[in-house]
Design a protein around this motif. Structure first.
Motif, short mmCIF file in Angstrom:
data_model
loop_
_atom_site.label_atom_id
_atom_site.label_comp_id
_atom_site.label_asym_id
_atom_site.label_seq_id
_atom_site.Cartn_x
_atom_site.Cartn_y
_atom_site.Cartn_z
N GLU A 82 0.83 -1.21 0.00
CA GLU A 82 0.00 0.00 0.00
C GLU A 82 0.87 1.26 0.00
N ALA A 83 2.01 1.21 0.66
CA ALA A 83 2.89 2.38 0.76
C ALA A 83 3.80 2.57 -0.45
N ASP A 84 4.08 1.51 -1.21
CA ASP A 84 5.00 1.59 -2.35
C ASP A 84 4.56 0.61 -3.42
N ARG A 103 -0.79 -0.33 -22.25
CA ARG A 103 -0.90 0.32 -20.94
C ARG A 103 -1.53 -0.66 -19.97
N PHE A 104 -0.99 -0.70 -18.78
CA PHE A 104 -1.48 -1.61 -17.74
C PHE A 104 -1.70 -0.82 -16.46
N GLN A 105 -2.85 -1.00 -15.85
CA GLN A 105 -3.16 -0.38 -14.56
C GLN A 105 -2.90 -1.42 -13.47
N LEU A 106 -2.17 -1.03 -12.44
CA LEU A 106 -1.85 -1.93 -11.35
C LEU A 106 -2.15 -1.27 -10.02
N GLY A 107 -2.10 -2.05 -8.98
CA GLY A 107 -2.30 -1.56 -7.62
C GLY A 107 -1.62 -2.51 -6.66
N PRO A 108 -1.69 -2.24 -5.37
CA PRO A 108 -1.00 -3.10 -4.40
C PRO A 108 -1.52 -4.54 -4.41
N ARG A 109 -2.75 -4.74 -4.82
CA ARG A 109 -3.31 -6.10 -4.86
C ARG A 109 -2.84 -6.91 -6.07
N LEU A 130 7.64 2.63 -19.39
CA LEU A 130 7.58 3.59 -18.29
C LEU A 130 6.69 3.02 -17.19
N ALA A 131 7.07 3.31 -15.95
CA ALA A 131 6.27 2.89 -14.80
C ALA A 131 6.03 4.09 -13.91
N ARG A 132 4.75 4.33 -13.58
CA ARG A 132 4.40 5.40 -12.63
C ARG A 132 4.16 4.74 -11.28
N MET A 133 4.84 5.27 -10.26
CA MET A 133 4.70 4.75 -8.91
C MET A 133 3.61 5.54 -8.17
N ASN A 134 3.13 5.02 -7.05
CA ASN A 134 2.07 5.69 -6.31
C ASN A 134 2.52 7.03 -5.73
#
Length: 159
Positions: A82-84, A103-109, A130-134
Motif C-alpha cells: 500500500e505504501a510503495d 498500458r497496464f493499470q496496477l495496484g497493491p493487490r 515507463l512505470a508510474r509509482m504511487n
C-alpha cells in the motif's frame, strides 16, 4: 572457357546478412536523440515528473525475425505494498503507426509488477517502457529492436 563461380552457401549468405545488420547498428550515432514523437509521448505520460532510469526492465529480443508477433515483458522493482506500488505501466514505440503499444493499470493487490504480451513492430525501432509509482515518480527502460521482416505496414488505397 571461363570457370563457373561457385554458388555461395546458405551459411555464407546468413553471415553476410548478419554483418550488414551489424554495420547498420554501428552506423547509428551513440548519442542519438529520441524522435520528437516518442519524446512527446514520454513527456505526456510523465507530466511534470522527471523520468528516471532504473527499477523498470523491458525484456524483448534485440533482433526479431518477424515483426508480426514479438513477445515482450515489463517488470518493475516494487514491493507492491500500500505504501510503495506501481500504478501504471506504459510502453511506447518509435515508428509504428500506433505509438502507444500497451498500458497496464496496477495496484497493491496486483502482487507484483510483472506484465507480458505480444506486440507487432512495423520496423526496427526503439521501445520505451515507463512505470508510474504511487508517489508520482516515473521510471523507465528502453531497448532498440532490429526487425528483419516488418509488420503493421499501412497502405493507403484510393477509391
Amino acid at each position: 572457357m571461363p570457370t563457373p563461380r561457385p554458388r555461395p552457401s546458405r551459411r555464407r549468405l546468413l553471415l553476410q546478412a548478419g554483418a550488414a545488420a551489424a554495420v547498420q547498428v554501428v552506423v547509428r550515432p551513440a548519442a542519438a536523440q529520441e524522435p520528437p514523437a516518442l519524446a512527446t509521448l514520454v513527456a505526456q505520460f510523465a507530466g511534470p515528473q522527471k523520468v528516471r532510469e532504473g527499477r523498470v526492465k523491458l525484456e524483448i529480443a534485440q533482433m526479431v525475425d518477424n515483426g508480426n508477433v514479438v513477445p515482450m515483458r515489463v517488470t518493475v522493482e516494487s514491493p507492491m505494498t500500500e505504501a510503495d506500488h506501481v500504478t501504471e505501466i506504459a510502453v511506447f514505440n518509435e515508428k509504428n503507426p500506433q505509438r502507444d503499444v500497451a498500458r497496464f493499470q496496477l495496484g497493491p493487490r496486483s502482487g507484483k509488477a510483472d506484465v507480458a504480451t505480444r506486440i507487432r513492430l512495423a520496423t526496427s525501432q526503439q521501445l520505451v517502457a515507463l512505470a508510474r509509482m504511487n508517489d508520482g515518480t516515473v521510471w523507465s527502460d528502453s531497448v532498440d529492436v532490429i526487425v528483419i521482416t516488418a509488420a503493421c505496414l499501412e497502405t493507403t488505397t484510393s477509391s
